[in-house]
Design an enzyme around this catalytic site. Structure first.
Site, short mmCIF file in Angstrom:
data_model
loop_
_atom_site.label_atom_id
_atom_site.label_comp_id
_atom_site.label_asym_id
_atom_site.label_seq_id
_atom_site.Cartn_x
_atom_site.Cartn_y
_atom_site.Cartn_z
N ASN A 52 0.87 -1.18 0.00
CA ASN A 52 0.00 0.00 0.00
C ASN A 52 0.91 1.23 0.00
O ASN A 52 1.47 1.58 1.02
CB ASN A 52 -0.91 -0.02 1.24
CG ASN A 52 -1.75 1.24 1.34
OD1 ASN A 52 -1.75 2.08 0.43
ND2 ASN A 52 -2.47 1.38 2.45
N TRP A 53 1.01 1.85 -1.14
CA TRP A 53 1.92 3.01 -1.27
C TRP A 53 1.32 4.30 -0.73
O TRP A 53 1.99 5.34 -0.73
CB TRP A 53 2.30 3.21 -2.75
CG TRP A 53 3.27 2.20 -3.28
CD1 TRP A 53 3.96 1.25 -2.57
CD2 TRP A 53 3.70 2.05 -4.64
NE1 TRP A 53 4.78 0.53 -3.40
CE2 TRP A 53 4.63 1.00 -4.68
CE3 TRP A 53 3.37 2.70 -5.83
CZ2 TRP A 53 5.24 0.58 -5.86
CZ3 TRP A 53 3.97 2.29 -7.00
CH2 TRP A 53 4.90 1.24 -7.02
N LYS A 54 0.06 4.24 -0.33
CA LYS A 54 -0.60 5.45 0.21
C LYS A 54 -0.39 6.62 -0.76
O LYS A 54 -0.39 6.42 -1.96
CB LYS A 54 -0.11 5.72 1.63
CG LYS A 54 -0.27 4.44 2.50
CD LYS A 54 -0.14 4.64 3.96
CE LYS A 54 -0.35 3.30 4.66
NZ LYS A 54 -0.32 3.38 6.12
N HIS B 185 -9.75 1.01 4.37
CA HIS B 185 -8.49 1.19 5.10
C HIS B 185 -8.73 2.13 6.28
O HIS B 185 -9.54 3.05 6.19
CB HIS B 185 -7.42 1.76 4.16
CG HIS B 185 -6.06 1.76 4.80
ND1 HIS B 185 -5.66 2.75 5.66
CD2 HIS B 185 -5.04 0.87 4.72
CE1 HIS B 185 -4.44 2.47 6.09
NE2 HIS B 185 -4.03 1.34 5.53
N GLU C 52 -7.19 4.57 7.36
CA GLU C 52 -7.03 6.00 7.04
C GLU C 52 -8.27 6.54 6.32
O GLU C 52 -8.62 7.71 6.46
CB GLU C 52 -5.74 6.20 6.23
CG GLU C 52 -4.51 6.02 7.14
CD GLU C 52 -3.27 5.48 6.46
OE1 GLU C 52 -3.19 5.51 5.22
OE2 GLU C 52 -2.38 5.01 7.20
N GLU D 101 -5.54 -4.82 10.34
CA GLU D 101 -4.54 -3.78 10.57
C GLU D 101 -4.89 -3.02 11.85
O GLU D 101 -5.69 -2.08 11.83
CB GLU D 101 -4.52 -2.80 9.39
CG GLU D 101 -4.20 -3.45 8.06
CD GLU D 101 -3.58 -2.46 7.07
OE1 GLU D 101 -2.42 -2.65 6.71
OE2 GLU D 101 -4.26 -1.50 6.69
N GLY E 141 2.13 2.62 10.80
CA GLY E 141 3.04 3.77 10.69
C GLY E 141 3.69 4.17 12.00
O GLY E 141 4.28 5.24 12.09
N SER F 16 3.17 -1.84 10.39
CA SER F 16 4.62 -1.86 10.64
C SER F 16 5.27 -3.21 10.31
O SER F 16 6.15 -3.66 11.05
CB SER F 16 4.93 -1.44 12.07
OG SER F 16 4.51 -0.10 12.29
N GLY G 198 2.87 -0.91 4.36
CA GLY G 198 2.90 0.51 4.01
C GLY G 198 4.34 0.97 3.79
O GLY G 198 4.93 0.73 2.74
N GLY G 199 4.91 1.61 4.78
CA GLY G 199 6.22 2.25 4.66
C GLY G 199 7.30 1.38 4.03
O GLY G 199 8.05 1.82 3.15
P1 13P Z 1 2.82 0.66 7.73
O1 13P Z 1 3.40 -0.63 7.19
O2 13P Z 1 3.55 1.88 7.26
O3 13P Z 1 2.63 0.59 9.23
O4 13P Z 1 1.36 0.80 7.09
C1 13P Z 1 0.48 -0.27 7.19
C2 13P Z 1 -0.71 -0.01 6.36
O5 13P Z 1 -1.50 0.88 6.64
C3 13P Z 1 -0.90 -0.82 5.14
O6 13P Z 1 -2.15 -0.64 4.60
#
Ligand code: 13P
Length: 250
Positions: free
Chosen positions: A10-12, A96, A98, A168, A174, A214, A235-236
């Protein structure tokens, strides 16, 4: 039948088209012979054509981070399922945290989006998870059950087959704070039991439940070696080809 793991990026709201293309060009050769798991990238809508073209005829699928539930209409700023499919996207994230936190997505909206994705043959990854206060108040199981029940309203066992769930925990996203493999596996068992109640044991046994929050190269194996954990939503650590490859090849 063992569940085939799905490792998803997930590149956000990161990367330009040039950066996305550079990622894919570096990443594809690193995972070209990887058949153990499915791999999928979830870039922003404006990156989809670039990433789909770069991943064409490879072992890497591409999807959206969000879709609207309506097929089309006056919804400024949104992306429809038809638009996603027309550019070659095959998957979508739904709900998600977010989206829930910053864009007021409710379980009811998640449910509508899930119906839309299934109707159009797009693989949905339904994201659920508790916030820190809920975990600390001992409410995690209740929250997860409510989210699953809400998301799956009106979904039949036959229609549910393509659905993937991503657990999640919001406190792990994050933050660098990962759920321990045991905490994650416990949550996955609660989720699977709820799916079994709603859709029957066979559907629940076959449904993939990913962990997100994470996930990094150094904790991926411990998480993914849990029988209950059927992949990761990253994510990150998915933004760099090397670190995402290390997770894919845990
Ligand atoms: P991180 O891996 O940056 O914690 O993000 C997780 C996420 O929200 C994947 O959708």
């Amino acid at each position: 039948m063992p569940r085939k793991a799905l490792i998803a990026a997930n590149w956000k709201m990161y990367k330009t088209p040039a950066e996305a293309k550079a990622f894919v060009d570096a990443f594809l050769p690193l995972v070209a012979s990887h058949t153990r798991d499915e791999i999928a990238l979830f870039p922003s809508p404006v990156l989809l054509p670039t990433v789909v073209a770069a991943c064409k005829s490879t072992n890497v699928a591409v999807g959206a981070q969000n879709i609207h539930f309506a097929e089309e209409g006056a919804y400024t700023g949104e992306t429809s399922i038809g638009q996603l499919k027309a550019v070659g996207g095959t998957h979508t994230l739904i709900g998600h945290s977010e989206r829930r936190q910053y864009f007021a997505e409710t379980d009811e909206i998640v449910n509508k989006k899930l119906h839309t994705a299934l109707k159009h043959g797009v693989v949905p990854i339904v994201c659920i998870g508790e916030v820190l206060e809920e975990r600390e108040a001992g409410k995690t199981a209740g929250v997860l059950k409510t989210q699953v029940t809400g998301a799956f309203a009106g979904i039949t066992p036959e229609a549910a087959v393509p659905i993937v769930i991503a657990y999640e925990p919001v406190w792990a996203i994050g933050t660098g704070k990962t759920a321990t493999p045991e905490i994650a596996a416990d949550a996955h068992r609660i989720i699977r039991a709820e799916v079994a109640k709603l859709l029957g044991a066979p559907v629940a046994a076959a449904m993939r439940i990913l962990y997100g929050g994470s996930v990094k190269p150094d904790n991926a194996a411990a998480l993914l070696n849990q029988e209950e954990i059927d992949g990761a939503l990253v994510g990150g650590a998915s933004l760099k080809p090397d670190s995402f490859t290390a997770i894919v090849k845990y």
